[in-house]
Design a protein around this motif. Structure first.
Motif, PDB file in Angstrom:
ATOM      1  N   MET A   1      -7.158   1.225  -7.918  1.00  0.00           N
ATOM      2  CA  MET A   1      -5.726   1.510  -7.868  1.00  0.00           C
ATOM      3  C   MET A   1      -5.135   1.487  -9.276  1.00  0.00           C
ATOM      4  O   MET A   1      -4.267   2.296  -9.622  1.00  0.00           O
ATOM      5  CB  MET A   1      -5.015   0.490  -6.977  1.00  0.00           C
ATOM      6  CG  MET A   1      -3.540   0.786  -6.765  1.00  0.00           C
ATOM      7  SD  MET A   1      -3.235   2.391  -5.980  1.00  0.00           S
ATOM      8  CE  MET A   1      -3.753   2.028  -4.295  1.00  0.00           C
TER       9      MET A   1
ATOM     10  N   LEU B   1      -7.032  11.158  -1.183  1.00  0.00           N
ATOM     11  CA  LEU B   1      -6.540  10.489   0.024  1.00  0.00           C
ATOM     12  C   LEU B   1      -6.135  11.492   1.102  1.00  0.00           C
ATOM     13  O   LEU B   1      -6.243  11.211   2.302  1.00  0.00           O
ATOM     14  CB  LEU B   1      -5.361   9.580  -0.329  1.00  0.00           C
ATOM     15  CG  LEU B   1      -5.730   8.342  -1.162  1.00  0.00           C
ATOM     16  CD1 LEU B   1      -4.480   7.633  -1.654  1.00  0.00           C
ATOM     17  CD2 LEU B   1      -6.597   7.383  -0.343  1.00  0.00           C
TER      18      LEU B   1
ATOM     19  N   SER C   1      -9.278  -1.619   2.611  1.00  0.00           N
ATOM     20  CA  SER C   1      -8.944  -2.387   1.417  1.00  0.00           C
ATOM     21  C   SER C   1      -9.297  -3.841   1.656  1.00  0.00           C
ATOM     22  O   SER C   1      -9.140  -4.353   2.772  1.00  0.00           O
ATOM     23  CB  SER C   1      -7.449  -2.255   1.091  1.00  0.00           C
ATOM     24  OG  SER C   1      -7.085  -3.111   0.022  1.00  0.00           O
TER      25      SER C   1
ATOM     26  N   ARG D   1      -5.372   3.699   7.135  1.00  0.00           N
ATOM     27  CA  ARG D   1      -5.663   2.612   6.199  1.00  0.00           C
ATOM     28  C   ARG D   1      -5.727   1.294   6.965  1.00  0.00           C
ATOM     29  O   ARG D   1      -4.969   1.073   7.911  1.00  0.00           O
ATOM     30  CB  ARG D   1      -4.638   2.533   5.075  1.00  0.00           C
ATOM     31  CG  ARG D   1      -3.195   2.685   5.485  1.00  0.00           C
ATOM     32  CD  ARG D   1      -2.272   2.838   4.274  1.00  0.00           C
ATOM     33  NE  ARG D   1      -0.955   3.303   4.652  1.00  0.00           N
ATOM     34  CZ  ARG D   1       0.077   2.519   4.939  1.00  0.00           C
ATOM     35  NH1 ARG D   1      -0.067   1.208   4.867  1.00  0.00           N
ATOM     36  NH2 ARG D   1       1.244   3.030   5.280  1.00  0.00           N
TER      37      ARG D   1
ATOM     38  N   LEU E   1      -1.107   2.500  -1.303  1.00  0.00           N
ATOM     39  CA  LEU E   1      -1.800   3.627  -0.679  1.00  0.00           C
ATOM     40  C   LEU E   1      -0.815   4.501   0.085  1.00  0.00           C
ATOM     41  O   LEU E   1      -0.921   5.733   0.077  1.00  0.00           O
ATOM     42  CB  LEU E   1      -2.891   3.114   0.269  1.00  0.00           C
ATOM     43  CG  LEU E   1      -4.154   2.567  -0.394  1.00  0.00           C
ATOM     44  CD1 LEU E   1      -5.006   1.818   0.623  1.00  0.00           C
ATOM     45  CD2 LEU E   1      -4.958   3.696  -1.028  1.00  0.00           C
TER      46      LEU E   1
ATOM     47  N   LEU F   1     -11.693   4.304  -5.168  1.00  0.00           N
ATOM     48  CA  LEU F   1     -10.984   5.573  -4.984  1.00  0.00           C
ATOM     49  C   LEU F   1     -11.394   6.597  -6.035  1.00  0.00           C
ATOM     50  O   LEU F   1     -11.648   7.767  -5.727  1.00  0.00           O
ATOM     51  CB  LEU F   1      -9.474   5.305  -5.043  1.00  0.00           C
ATOM     52  CG  LEU F   1      -8.522   6.490  -4.951  1.00  0.00           C
ATOM     53  CD1 LEU F   1      -8.737   7.262  -3.661  1.00  0.00           C
ATOM     54  CD2 LEU F   1      -7.077   5.998  -5.045  1.00  0.00           C
TER      55      LEU F   1
ATOM     56  N   MET G   1     -11.395   0.254  -1.077  1.00  0.00           N
ATOM     57  CA  MET G   1     -10.687  -0.131  -2.301  1.00  0.00           C
ATOM     58  C   MET G   1     -11.066  -1.563  -2.660  1.00  0.00           C
ATOM     59  O   MET G   1     -10.987  -2.457  -1.819  1.00  0.00           O
ATOM     60  CB  MET G   1      -9.180  -0.045  -2.083  1.00  0.00           C
ATOM     61  CG  MET G   1      -8.678   1.295  -1.566  1.00  0.00           C
ATOM     62  SD  MET G   1      -8.580   2.534  -2.846  1.00  0.00           S
ATOM     63  CE  MET G   1      -7.247   1.889  -3.848  1.00  0.00           C
TER      64      MET G   1
ATOM     65  N   VAL H   1      -9.159   4.667   4.808  1.00  0.00           N
ATOM     66  CA  VAL H   1      -9.253   3.851   3.596  1.00  0.00           C
ATOM     67  C   VAL H   1      -9.230   2.390   4.016  1.00  0.00           C
ATOM     68  O   VAL H   1      -8.306   1.954   4.712  1.00  0.00           O
ATOM     69  CB  VAL H   1      -8.082   4.109   2.630  1.00  0.00           C
ATOM     70  CG1 VAL H   1      -8.319   3.365   1.315  1.00  0.00           C
ATOM     71  CG2 VAL H   1      -7.907   5.582   2.367  1.00  0.00           C
TER      72      VAL H   1
ATOM     73  N   ALA I   1      -1.317   8.024   1.949  1.00  0.00           N
ATOM     74  CA  ALA I   1      -2.214   7.620   3.031  1.00  0.00           C
ATOM     75  C   ALA I   1      -1.392   7.018   4.167  1.00  0.00           C
ATOM     76  O   ALA I   1      -0.793   5.954   3.998  1.00  0.00           O
ATOM     77  CB  ALA I   1      -3.234   6.605   2.529  1.00  0.00           C
TER      78      ALA I   1
END
Length: 411
Positions: free
Chosen positions: A146, A163, A171, A190, A180, A119, A141, A169, A185
């Motif tokens: 984070m 974001l 992860s 996500r 998030l 990020l 991510m 996004v 987000a």
């Protein structure tokens, strides 16, 4: 489709162990028909030439002299617990230079999408360009990003702004999805996509090679072997592994523990092993050459990584070494935190234990060390899970779907 991958960690020289998952992502995307350009900051140890790569690799200078370019490549955090002080001086130069060089590359290549690993800083760099040119930004991510976003209000603002201008996004761990959401987000932007592994990189070595490695490490012929691998920092949980080993050794005297990797905690772990009277049965190898890593996986009977949330709340997303061990057909004993349960199925491909629980960790290791059929069963199941779901080819198909969805929704 043309995609630019932004990162601040990438293998710097042949067999470097820094962020091989970024390189694997780039090269597998290229193999699947995506025209990939990788943009990463320069570092004094960068020794690659364009001929070393299957993709277009571009580096950018952000500070002079070159020896002071100290960001990224696992250099940003102290023990992965706090930002080094020079980060606050160098970060603005990296942001500005990264944005400028990404702009120049986009003018030349006209990317269809930008894919940023982490990020911050790369997501922010990508968001500036994507906002101006109305192209989609995808962020992956991995773990420490984070943590960095929480370090001060300005970094948090940068994360929120980034974001806001991100199409999707991904992860590697479900742990970050609620966080998030708290940063703005929405759920439709996500998703969970784990890293992958290439099983072909881990072919079984010959019996002669394994015997030579065992001899090199001075491991008795009849000993069972537990292997752990990673940077020697607190969040990897090696402290608890060393503390658990006397309990394991008491139940299974013919066992040797190999801990591979280097880091700031290495000397402290060696001192701990001596204090616990198990140093004779532990091998600290230091950094293992990337080409030699498969031999260590195939030599061991069990792979373990008792990862933890460190005191500052930092945690790995899903360590790739676990995927690599499974690709080699090895059972895994690991903590049931972050993204690890996404790939390790408890009592199917390994045993998941409570983080920082020394007795539970020791009991899990003993349970597998004393049950060869169970070890082999878990190992086969893990290897099959990799082949069915977690090869880079299968993971890249998910990433390509994200690209196509993001481009469609942005245009």
């Amino acid at each position: 489709m043309k995609v630019c991958l932004l990162t601040h960690s990438y293998p710097r020289f042949p067999n470097d162990t820094t962020a091989p998952f970024v390189e694997s992502t780039a090269e597998t995307l290229q193999k699947h028909g995506i025209d990939v350009t990788v943009l990463t900051p320069d570092t004094p140890r960068f020794a690659h030439t364009p001929a070393d790569h299957a993709v277009n690799l571009q580096t950018y200078r952000y500070f002079f002299p070159r020896r002071l370019q100290l960001l990224g490549y696992s250099n940003t955090l102290v023990n992965d617990c706090e930002l080094k002080r020079y980060v606050y001086l160098l970060a603005p130069f990296m942001f500005l230079s990264g944005i400028f060089h990404l702009y120049r590359l986009h003018r030349k290549h006209r990317f269809d999408a930008i894919h940023a690993f982490w990020l911050l800083p790369n997501g922010f760099i990508g968001a500036v360009l994507c906002k101006v040119y109305k192209i989609p930004l995808v962020i992956t991510m991995q773990g420490s990003d984070m943590f960095v976003a929480k370090q001060n209000p300005f970094f948090k603002w940068m994360a929120i702004w980034t974001l806001k201008h991100t199409a999707m996004v991904t992860s590697v761990t479900p742990t970050f999805l609620p966080e998030l959401a708290a940063l703005g987000a929405p759920s439709e932007r996500r998703c969970l996509i784990p890293n992958g592994v290439d099983p072909e990189v881990f072919p079984p070595p010959s019996h002669k090679q394994l015997a030579a490695l065992r001899k090199k490490l001075s491991i008795p012929a009849g000993d069972l072997i537990v292997f752990a691998l990673g940077r020697i920092v607190f969040k990897k949980g090696f402290d608890f592994l060393v503390q658990a080993f006397p309990l394991v050794h008491e139940e299974v005297p013919n066992v040797t523990l190999i801990i591979g990797g280097d880091g700031t905690d290495l000397s402290r772990l060696k001192t701990m092993a001596k204090a616990l009277n198990v140093s004779e049965s532990i091998r600290f190898t230091g950094t293992i050459n990337r080409t030699d890593v498969p031999d260590y996986f195939h030599l061991c009977d069990i792979f373990t990584l008792p990862a933890i949330f460190d005191p500052k709340g930092n945690v790995d997303g899903c360590p790739n070494v676990i995927l690599e061990a499974m690709a080699c057909g090895k059972p895994v004993v690991a903590s049931g935190i972050s993204g690890i349960p996404v790939v390790v199925k408890n009592n199917e491909t390994g045993i998941l234990v409570e983080e920082k629980n020394v007795k539970q960790l020791a009991a899990a290791l003993v349970a597998l060390l004393t049950n060869k059929p169970k070890r082999e069963q878990f190992g086969r199941a893990g290897q099959q899970r990799i082949l069915n779901e977690l090869t880079w080819d299968k993971v890249i198909e998910q990433i390509k779907d994200v690209y196509q969805h993001s481009v469609k929704n942005t245009s």
